[in-house]
Structures are given as C-alpha cells and as structure tokens.
Design a protein around this motif. Structure first.
Motif, PDB file in Angstrom:
ATOM      1  N   PRO A 112       0.825  -1.220   0.000  1.00 34.57           N
ATOM      2  CA  PRO A 112       0.000   0.000   0.000  1.00 34.57           C
ATOM      3  C   PRO A 112       0.854   1.264   0.000  1.00 34.57           C
ATOM      4  N   ARG A 113       0.338   2.289  -0.655  1.00 33.72           N
ATOM      5  CA  ARG A 113       0.995   3.603  -0.641  1.00 33.72           C
ATOM      6  C   ARG A 113       0.645   4.268   0.687  1.00 33.72           C
ATOM      7  N   ILE A 114       1.636   4.918   1.270  1.00 32.39           N
ATOM      8  CA  ILE A 114       1.519   5.392   2.647  1.00 32.39           C
ATOM      9  C   ILE A 114       1.694   6.897   2.758  1.00 32.39           C
ATOM     10  N   GLY A 115       0.895   7.492   3.631  1.00 29.09           N
ATOM     11  CA  GLY A 115       1.097   8.854   4.087  1.00 29.09           C
ATOM     12  C   GLY A 115       1.532   8.791   5.549  1.00 29.09           C
ATOM     13  N   ILE A 116       2.625   9.433   5.873  1.00 24.81           N
ATOM     14  CA  ILE A 116       3.125   9.443   7.251  1.00 24.81           C
ATOM     15  C   ILE A 116       2.579  10.677   7.943  1.00 24.81           C
ATOM     16  N   TYR A 117       2.131  10.494   9.180  1.00 25.23           N
ATOM     17  CA  TYR A 117       1.515  11.601   9.914  1.00 25.23           C
ATOM     18  C   TYR A 117       2.124  11.728  11.306  1.00 25.23           C
ATOM     19  N   GLU A 156       6.331   5.219   0.322  1.00 27.24           N
ATOM     20  CA  GLU A 156       5.857   6.425   1.015  1.00 27.24           C
ATOM     21  C   GLU A 156       5.447   7.475  -0.009  1.00 27.24           C
ATOM     22  N   ALA A 157       4.225   7.958   0.103  1.00 26.67           N
ATOM     23  CA  ALA A 157       3.730   8.965  -0.829  1.00 26.67           C
ATOM     24  C   ALA A 157       3.964  10.380  -0.307  1.00 26.67           C
ATOM     25  N   GLN A 158       3.717  10.599   0.983  1.00 29.30           N
ATOM     26  CA  GLN A 158       3.881  11.940   1.537  1.00 29.30           C
ATOM     27  C   GLN A 158       3.970  11.867   3.053  1.00 29.30           C
ATOM     28  N   ALA A 181      -6.504  16.122   7.736  1.00 33.82           N
ATOM     29  CA  ALA A 181      -7.579  16.235   6.742  1.00 33.82           C
ATOM     30  C   ALA A 181      -7.020  16.020   5.331  1.00 33.82           C
ATOM     31  N   ARG A 182      -5.823  16.531   5.072  1.00 33.82           N
ATOM     32  CA  ARG A 182      -5.194  16.346   3.758  1.00 33.82           C
ATOM     33  C   ARG A 182      -4.932  14.857   3.498  1.00 33.82           C
ATOM     34  N   LEU A 183      -4.443  14.145   4.514  1.00 39.76           N
ATOM     35  CA  LEU A 183      -4.192  12.718   4.341  1.00 39.76           C
ATOM     36  C   LEU A 183      -5.501  11.941   4.150  1.00 39.76           C
ATOM     37  N   LEU A 184      -6.537  12.299   4.895  1.00 44.19           N
ATOM     38  CA  LEU A 184      -7.829  11.629   4.724  1.00 44.19           C
ATOM     39  C   LEU A 184      -8.377  11.880   3.320  1.00 44.19           C
ATOM     40  N   ASP A 185      -8.166  13.086   2.802  1.00 41.48           N
ATOM     41  CA  ASP A 185      -8.583  13.385   1.439  1.00 41.48           C
ATOM     42  C   ASP A 185      -7.789  12.540   0.444  1.00 41.48           C
ATOM     43  N   ALA A 186      -6.510  12.337   0.708  1.00 42.15           N
ATOM     44  CA  ALA A 186      -5.678  11.499  -0.167  1.00 42.15           C
ATOM     45  C   ALA A 186      -6.165  10.050  -0.147  1.00 42.15           C
ATOM     46  N   ARG A 222      -7.767   7.910  -3.327  1.00 43.64           N
ATOM     47  CA  ARG A 222      -6.960   6.713  -3.587  1.00 43.64           C
ATOM     48  C   ARG A 222      -5.519   7.057  -3.958  1.00 43.64           C
ATOM     49  N   ALA A 223      -5.079   8.242  -3.547  1.00 47.39           N
ATOM     50  CA  ALA A 223      -3.680   8.621  -3.750  1.00 47.39           C
ATOM     51  C   ALA A 223      -2.793   7.858  -2.768  1.00 47.39           C
ATOM     52  N   ILE A 224      -3.342   7.540  -1.595  1.00 48.35           N
ATOM     53  CA  ILE A 224      -2.657   6.682  -0.625  1.00 48.35           C
ATOM     54  C   ILE A 224      -3.669   5.653  -0.126  1.00 48.35           C
TER      55      ILE A 224
END
Length: 168
Positions: A64-69, A96-98, A116-121, A125-127
């Motif tokens: 899976p593509r990942i966003g780190i928070y 890692e995507a972002q 919110a930006r990560l949830l939007d991603a 389906r960007a992540i």
C-alpha cells in the motif's frame, strides 16, 4: 452552597449556541462519518479494530501507498516521530507517498489540516493508509480515536502504528 437569592429554581437556563467554526466543521464532516454512541472500547479493542482495518487493506493491496503523519505542539520538532513512523514503512517495504505534520498540539482530530489532507488522499486513492508513531499522534481519548479509526476505514484506508495502543 448557594449565594443569597440564588436557587436552582431561579437560575436562568442558558442555551448553548454552536460557534460559527463548529457549524462549519459540522457541515464539512459527512453525515456517514458521524457514528452513534456505543460502549466505550478498551485499548485492546481499539488495537483490534485498527489491525482489522489494516489486514483488510493489506489483503487486497500488499504494497500500500503510505502517508506518514505526526502531530506535535507548536515549536516542537517532529523529526523523531516522523523517523519512527518512517522506520515502520521501511520495515514493511511500503512506498511512502507523503509526510504531513500538524503543529496543533492535542486538539480534536477533525480540526487538523494535515490530517484532513491525508484523509482526502485516502478518499482520492492517492494513498492506501496512514502511518504514525503512536495513537497519541491522533488523540489520547478513546472515543475520538475510535471515531478517527472508523473515518479512515469508511474511506477504504487503514492506520498503522509503530507502537501498540497499549504502549501509550
């Protein structure tokens, strides 16, 4: 103890009116993500809920593509929190995507712009999932944490943590 002339019968009842910000946030939050009250979940229940969402996505998307928070207080350096989360991503060989950091401190997860930006991603389906060092990057309150997990899962995503919920 009451002051002279004050009794519960003479007290004026004030009506709570939501602030403009609360009204806007309520409108931005989709109704499908507002969950009915349920029993309070333990840390072990919350960990099982999080891991079920992770397993569900991993079974269909092995890399899976990942966003780190990370969430820190204003002026606090997020480098350690990001490094620990990135270590989990590297151990699993996930792309890692972002990476995103909120400098809001411990606030309601619904009011954090980077989350919110990560949830939007996830929505776009960007992540496929979000990785954080610990659940305190989201919230230390079980009810808010459960609601946030359910929001992520409702969007088809998952949350992975470098530390278990019981390690708070």
């Amino acid at each position: 103890m009451t002051s002279p002339g004050y009794t519960p019968a003479t007290a004026t009842h004030t009506r709570y009116e939501p602030t403009q910000t609360e009204t806007v946030l309520a409108r931005l939050s989709p109704r499908s993500t507002r969950f009915p009250a349920r029993r309070h979940m333990t840390n072990a229940d919350l960990q099982a809920l999080r891991e079920a969402g992770l397993a569900s996505v991993i079974s269909s998307q092995p890399r899976p593509r990942i966003g780190i928070y990370a969430m820190v207080r204003d002026g606090q350096d997020p480098a350690v929190r990001l490094a620990v989360a990135r270590g989990l991503v590297l151990r699993h060989d996930w792309p890692e995507a972002q990476a995103s950091v909120d400098f809001t401190g411990m606030t309601d997860p619904a009011t954090r712009p980077q989350l919110a930006r990560l949830l939007d991603a996830v929505d776009r389906r960007a992540i496929d999932g979000i990785v954080a060092m610990s659940r305190t990057d989201l919230t230390h309150l079980n009810d808010y944490y459960e609601e946030t997990l359910r929001r992520i899962h409702a969007r088809g995503g998952f949350l992975a943590l470098a530390t278990a919920e019981t390690d708070i």
